[in-house]
Design a protein around this motif. Structure first.
Motif, PDB file in Angstrom:
ATOM      1  N   ASP A  14       0.856  -1.192   0.000  1.00  0.00           N
ATOM      2  CA  ASP A  14       0.000   0.000   0.000  1.00  0.00           C
ATOM      3  C   ASP A  14       0.891   1.241   0.000  1.00  0.00           C
ATOM      4  O   ASP A  14       1.607   1.499   0.958  1.00  0.00           O
ATOM      5  N   ILE A  15       0.839   2.001  -1.093  1.00  0.00           N
ATOM      6  CA  ILE A  15       1.670   3.186  -1.262  1.00  0.00           C
ATOM      7  C   ILE A  15       0.829   4.416  -0.944  1.00  0.00           C
ATOM      8  O   ILE A  15      -0.215   4.633  -1.553  1.00  0.00           O
ATOM      9  N   ASP A  16       1.283   5.228   0.010  1.00  0.00           N
ATOM     10  CA  ASP A  16       0.538   6.416   0.440  1.00  0.00           C
ATOM     11  C   ASP A  16       1.267   7.692   0.061  1.00  0.00           C
ATOM     12  O   ASP A  16       2.338   7.987   0.605  1.00  0.00           O
ATOM     13  N   GLY A  17       0.684   8.447  -0.843  1.00  0.00           N
ATOM     14  CA  GLY A  17       1.150   9.787  -1.167  1.00  0.00           C
ATOM     15  C   GLY A  17       2.505   9.860  -1.822  1.00  0.00           C
ATOM     16  O   GLY A  17       3.129   8.859  -2.173  1.00  0.00           O
ATOM     17  N   ASP A  18       2.971  11.099  -1.991  1.00  0.00           N
ATOM     18  CA  ASP A  18       4.253  11.353  -2.653  1.00  0.00           C
ATOM     19  C   ASP A  18       5.401  10.654  -1.934  1.00  0.00           C
ATOM     20  O   ASP A  18       6.294  10.085  -2.574  1.00  0.00           O
ATOM     21  N   LEU A  19       5.382  10.687  -0.601  1.00  0.00           N
ATOM     22  CA  LEU A  19       6.436  10.041   0.172  1.00  0.00           C
ATOM     23  C   LEU A  19       6.475   8.535  -0.125  1.00  0.00           C
ATOM     24  O   LEU A  19       7.546   7.954  -0.292  1.00  0.00           O
ATOM     25  N   GLY A  20       5.301   7.910  -0.211  1.00  0.00           N
ATOM     26  CA  GLY A  20       5.235   6.482  -0.525  1.00  0.00           C
ATOM     27  C   GLY A  20       5.771   6.177  -1.913  1.00  0.00           C
ATOM     28  O   GLY A  20       6.497   5.189  -2.118  1.00  0.00           O
ATOM     29  N   PHE A  21       5.442   7.026  -2.895  1.00  0.00           N
ATOM     30  CA  PHE A  21       5.937   6.805  -4.258  1.00  0.00           C
ATOM     31  C   PHE A  21       7.452   7.022  -4.338  1.00  0.00           C
ATOM     32  O   PHE A  21       8.145   6.310  -5.069  1.00  0.00           O
ATOM     33  N   GLU A  22       7.979   7.981  -3.562  1.00  0.00           N
ATOM     34  CA  GLU A  22       9.431   8.162  -3.500  1.00  0.00           C
ATOM     35  C   GLU A  22      10.087   6.912  -2.914  1.00  0.00           C
ATOM     36  O   GLU A  22      11.117   6.447  -3.413  1.00  0.00           O
ATOM     37  N   SER A  23       9.495   6.370  -1.855  1.00  0.00           N
ATOM     38  CA  SER A  23      10.028   5.147  -1.240  1.00  0.00           C
ATOM     39  C   SER A  23       9.948   3.984  -2.205  1.00  0.00           C
ATOM     40  O   SER A  23      10.890   3.176  -2.297  1.00  0.00           O
ATOM     41  N   LEU A  24       8.844   3.875  -2.947  1.00  0.00           N
ATOM     42  CA  LEU A  24       8.703   2.780  -3.923  1.00  0.00           C
ATOM     43  C   LEU A  24       9.792   2.871  -4.983  1.00  0.00           C
ATOM     44  O   LEU A  24      10.372   1.848  -5.372  1.00  0.00           O
ATOM     45  N   ALA A  25      10.096   4.080  -5.451  1.00  0.00           N
ATOM     46  CA  ALA A  25      11.160   4.258  -6.450  1.00  0.00           C
ATOM     47  C   ALA A  25      12.504   3.775  -5.884  1.00  0.00           C
ATOM     48  O   ALA A  25      13.284   3.117  -6.584  1.00  0.00           O
ATOM     49  N   LYS A  26      12.770   4.076  -4.598  1.00  0.00           N
ATOM     50  CA  LYS A  26      14.018   3.626  -3.971  1.00  0.00           C
ATOM     51  C   LYS A  26      14.042   2.101  -3.843  1.00  0.00           C
ATOM     52  O   LYS A  26      15.075   1.462  -4.040  1.00  0.00           O
ATOM     53  N   ILE A  27      12.894   1.520  -3.486  1.00  0.00           N
ATOM     54  CA  ILE A  27      12.810   0.054  -3.365  1.00  0.00           C
ATOM     55  C   ILE A  27      13.094  -0.585  -4.720  1.00  0.00           C
ATOM     56  O   ILE A  27      13.883  -1.538  -4.825  1.00  0.00           O
ATOM     57  N   GLU A  28      12.473  -0.055  -5.771  1.00  0.00           N
ATOM     58  CA  GLU A  28      12.687  -0.626  -7.106  1.00  0.00           C
ATOM     59  C   GLU A  28      14.127  -0.421  -7.579  1.00  0.00           C
ATOM     60  O   GLU A  28      14.665  -1.277  -8.282  1.00  0.00           O
ATOM     61  N   ALA A  29      14.759   0.683  -7.186  1.00  0.00           N
ATOM     62  CA  ALA A  29      16.169   0.891  -7.540  1.00  0.00           C
ATOM     63  C   ALA A  29      17.046  -0.166  -6.862  1.00  0.00           C
ATOM     64  O   ALA A  29      18.053  -0.598  -7.417  1.00  0.00           O
ATOM     65  N   GLU A  30      16.616  -0.596  -5.676  1.00  0.00           N
ATOM     66  CA  GLU A  30      17.380  -1.588  -4.914  1.00  0.00           C
ATOM     67  C   GLU A  30      17.116  -3.021  -5.374  1.00  0.00           C
ATOM     68  O   GLU A  30      18.044  -3.811  -5.533  1.00  0.00           O
ATOM     69  N   GLY A  65       4.326   1.922   7.502  1.00  0.00           N
ATOM     70  CA  GLY A  65       5.468   2.817   7.405  1.00  0.00           C
ATOM     71  C   GLY A  65       6.776   2.215   7.877  1.00  0.00           C
ATOM     72  O   GLY A  65       7.778   2.918   7.950  1.00  0.00           O
ATOM     73  N   THR A  66       6.799   0.928   8.195  1.00  0.00           N
ATOM     74  CA  THR A  66       8.015   0.295   8.697  1.00  0.00           C
ATOM     75  C   THR A  66       8.890  -0.205   7.552  1.00  0.00           C
ATOM     76  O   THR A  66      10.111  -0.103   7.619  1.00  0.00           O
ATOM     77  N   LEU A  67       8.280  -0.726   6.500  1.00  0.00           N
ATOM     78  CA  LEU A  67       9.043  -1.189   5.346  1.00  0.00           C
ATOM     79  C   LEU A  67       9.794  -0.008   4.731  1.00  0.00           C
ATOM     80  O   LEU A  67      10.967  -0.095   4.411  1.00  0.00           O
ATOM     81  N   ALA A  68       9.097   1.114   4.598  1.00  0.00           N
ATOM     82  CA  ALA A  68       9.677   2.371   4.107  1.00  0.00           C
ATOM     83  C   ALA A  68       8.662   3.472   4.397  1.00  0.00           C
ATOM     84  O   ALA A  68       7.465   3.193   4.523  1.00  0.00           O
ATOM     85  N   PRO A  69       9.109   4.725   4.483  1.00  0.00           N
ATOM     86  CA  PRO A  69       8.160   5.809   4.743  1.00  0.00           C
ATOM     87  C   PRO A  69       7.062   5.866   3.672  1.00  0.00           C
ATOM     88  O   PRO A  69       7.342   5.832   2.477  1.00  0.00           O
ATOM     89  N   GLY A  70       5.804   5.900   4.127  1.00  0.00           N
ATOM     90  CA  GLY A  70       4.673   5.974   3.206  1.00  0.00           C
ATOM     91  C   GLY A  70       4.325   4.654   2.542  1.00  0.00           C
ATOM     92  O   GLY A  70       3.502   4.612   1.633  1.00  0.00           O
ATOM     93  N   VAL A  71       4.937   3.563   2.998  1.00  0.00           N
ATOM     94  CA  VAL A  71       4.670   2.234   2.428  1.00  0.00           C
ATOM     95  C   VAL A  71       4.134   1.342   3.537  1.00  0.00           C
ATOM     96  O   VAL A  71       4.800   1.120   4.541  1.00  0.00           O
ATOM     97  N   ASN A  72       2.925   0.836   3.334  1.00  0.00           N
ATOM     98  CA  ASN A  72       2.284  -0.040   4.308  1.00  0.00           C
ATOM     99  C   ASN A  72       2.126  -1.428   3.712  1.00  0.00           C
ATOM    100  O   ASN A  72       2.008  -1.587   2.501  1.00  0.00           O
ATOM    101  N   VAL A  73       2.107  -2.421   4.570  1.00  0.00           N
ATOM    102  CA  VAL A  73       1.862  -3.798   4.160  1.00  0.00           C
ATOM    103  C   VAL A  73       0.519  -4.213   4.718  1.00  0.00           C
ATOM    104  O   VAL A  73       0.263  -4.055   5.913  1.00  0.00           O
ATOM    105  N   ARG A  74      -0.339  -4.707   3.869  1.00  0.00           N
ATOM    106  CA  ARG A  74      -1.621  -5.272   4.283  1.00  0.00           C
ATOM    107  C   ARG A  74      -1.472  -6.786   4.162  1.00  0.00           C
ATOM    108  O   ARG A  74      -1.493  -7.338   3.073  1.00  0.00           O
ATOM    109  N   GLY A  75      -1.284  -7.431   5.302  1.00  0.00           N
ATOM    110  CA  GLY A  75      -1.058  -8.871   5.343  1.00  0.00           C
ATOM    111  C   GLY A  75      -2.125  -9.571   6.154  1.00  0.00           C
ATOM    112  O   GLY A  75      -3.310  -9.258   6.028  1.00  0.00           O
TER     113      GLY A  75
END
Length: 191
Positions: A14-30, A65-75
């Motif tokens: 679950d990606i929340d807002g600009d901060l979440g999309f920035e974190s997703l970009a960093k995750i994908e870069a990694e 927000g633990t995986l990355a800022p603005g990134v939530n896990v729904r498990g």
């Protein structure tokens, strides 16, 4: 909505807002670009859900927000709204282009993303263990079957000590569906 985890066989990034999309970009870069899977835009217009198949032998828990800022896990026992649901803004949740179930298969998450989600689970549990124990209301006092408006207005909602996503409103919703089922008549829901 949908319950995530072992009951449905899926989990959601679950990606929340600009901060979440920035974190997703960093995750994908990694870890590399995420493979095609079901994906939806949140009703806020500034968020997304990436849906993943959950192997039956894997337990992914919720984190916020633990995986990355603005990134939530729904498990396990998490919840998410599905496309077609209306957000409080009046906008609808909708499938992203070429990412609807009729257009792409529900994919298993890449192993590196699963590892990140499991690490977030461990970090969430360490935080919970270090925090002060929360006091709990006796079962009879927190039962949604009590029809005391003072109790419900005091217990429902977010706020300090309310548990956020796993707070009383979600517990009440789960108990409602346990008692009345998903096919409850519309007049029951208005009562």
């Amino acid at each position: 909505g949908v319950v995530t985890g072992s009951k449905s066989g899926l989990w959601i990034l679950d990606i929340d807002g600009d901060l979440g999309f920035e974190s997703l970009a960093k995750i994908e870069a990694e870890i590399g670009t995420l493979p095609p899977t079901w994906a939806s835009r949140s009703g806020s217009g500034n968020g997304a859900h990436y849906w993943w198949a959950l192997p039956p032998d894997l337990l992914i828990r919720n984190s916020q927000g633990t995986l990355a800022p603005g990134v939530n896990v729904r498990g396990e026992n998490g919840q998410a709204l599905i496309p077609g649901s209306r957000h409080k803004s009046g906008q609808f949740y909708e499938w992203l282009l070429d990412c609807a179930p009729s257009e792409v298969a529900l994919a298993p998450a890449p192993a590196a993303l699963v590892d990140l989600a499991l690490e977030a689970n461990k970090a969430t549990r360490r935080k919970a263990t270090a925090a002060e124990p929360r006091s709990r209301m006796p079962h009879a006092e927190r039962s949604p079957r009590r029809h005391d408006p003072g109790w419900t207005s005091g217990a429902i909602g977010d706020g300090e000590g309310r548990g956020g996503f796993h707070g009383p409103i979600n517990i009440i919703a789960i108990r409602w569906f346990d008692e009345f089922g998903a096919d409850a008549a519309a007049d029951l829901l208005k009562a």
